[in-house]
Design a protein around this motif. Structure first.
Motif, mmCIF file in Angstrom:
data_model
loop_
_atom_site.group_PDB
_atom_site.id
_atom_site.type_symbol
_atom_site.label_atom_id
_atom_site.label_comp_id
_atom_site.label_asym_id
_atom_site.label_seq_id
_atom_site.Cartn_x
_atom_site.Cartn_y
_atom_site.Cartn_z
ATOM 1 N N LYS A 5 0.839 -1.205 0.000
ATOM 2 C CA LYS A 5 0.000 0.000 0.000
ATOM 3 C C LYS A 5 0.874 1.255 0.000
ATOM 4 C CE LYS A 5 -3.456 2.405 2.765
ATOM 5 N NZ LYS A 5 -4.167 2.434 4.033
ATOM 6 N N LEU A 6 1.912 1.255 0.834
ATOM 7 C CA LEU A 6 2.821 2.402 0.869
ATOM 8 C C LEU A 6 3.558 2.578 -0.452
ATOM 9 C CD1 LEU A 6 4.330 2.076 4.449
ATOM 10 C CD2 LEU A 6 2.772 3.841 3.622
ATOM 11 N N ARG A 7 3.941 1.468 -1.072
ATOM 12 C CA ARG A 7 4.628 1.548 -2.360
ATOM 13 C C ARG A 7 3.729 2.154 -3.419
ATOM 14 N NH1 ARG A 7 4.939 -0.955 -6.970
ATOM 15 N NH2 ARG A 7 3.458 -2.579 -6.414
ATOM 16 N N LEU A 8 2.458 1.721 -3.450
ATOM 17 C CA LEU A 8 1.516 2.269 -4.422
ATOM 18 C C LEU A 8 1.255 3.753 -4.175
ATOM 19 C CD1 LEU A 8 -1.037 -0.680 -4.650
ATOM 20 C CD2 LEU A 8 0.684 -0.010 -6.337
ATOM 21 N N GLU A 9 1.142 4.134 -2.902
ATOM 22 C CA GLU A 9 0.949 5.547 -2.577
ATOM 23 C C GLU A 9 2.149 6.378 -3.022
ATOM 24 O OE1 GLU A 9 0.165 5.827 1.596
ATOM 25 O OE2 GLU A 9 -1.847 4.967 1.418
ATOM 26 N N GLU A 10 3.341 5.841 -2.820
ATOM 27 C CA GLU A 10 4.542 6.555 -3.225
ATOM 28 C C GLU A 10 4.615 6.687 -4.741
ATOM 29 O OE1 GLU A 10 9.374 6.453 -2.499
ATOM 30 O OE2 GLU A 10 8.157 4.743 -1.888
ATOM 31 N N GLU A 11 4.263 5.627 -5.455
ATOM 32 C CA GLU A 11 4.251 5.694 -6.917
ATOM 33 C C GLU A 11 3.239 6.725 -7.398
ATOM 34 O OE1 GLU A 11 3.616 1.826 -8.565
ATOM 35 O OE2 GLU A 11 5.596 1.104 -7.997
#
Length: 140
Positions: A97-103
């Protein structure tokens, strides 16, 4: 600690004598002989008791107690492994989830930068397209 500090730094001894002549201090106290120094820190450090969480009332569950009494240690380890796997899955989901938010944030920043460049280029083209206006200030 105060004695060692006072021994190493004669400045402290002179300072406490000055404080003693000036009526004393809330934090530095000395005896009348001037050989014993203590520093009171009770008011300098605030307590964090209100911020600490309450202790766990029961660290071991009833099932775990039963397994321990019956010497079934593999059941305990199996149960702990299940808990660990659940936590690992939750952790991986949070990381994804954090990776997708960062992307998504990076993509939005790239888009904002692209739009800003386009806007700047349009402004430069608009300025170049305008005819230069000169004013004749002669009065004659």
């Amino acid at each position: 600690m105060g004695n060692c500090w006072a021994y190493c730094f004669g400045l402290f001894r002179r300072e406490t004598n000055r404080i003693q002549r000036g009526g004393g201090s809330k934090y530095f106290r000395s005896s009348t002989t001037g050989e014993h120094y203590t520093i009171e820190f009770e008011n300098l450090v605030e307590s964090d008791e209100a911020e600490s969480p309450p202790p766990c009332p029961r660290p071991i569950s009833e099932d775990e107690i039963k397994h321990l009494k019956q010497h079934r240690y593999t059941a305990l380890t199996d149960h702990q492994m299940l808990i660990d796997q659940k936590l690992q899955v939750e952790l991986e989901a949070q990381e994804e989830k954090l990776r997708l938010e960062e992307e998504a944030r990076n993509a939005a920043q790239r888009e904002a930068a692209r739009l800003a460049r386009e806007h700047k280029m349009k402004e430069v083209r608009r300025r170049r397209a305008l005819p230069s206006v000169t004013f004749d200030l002669s009065l004659g």
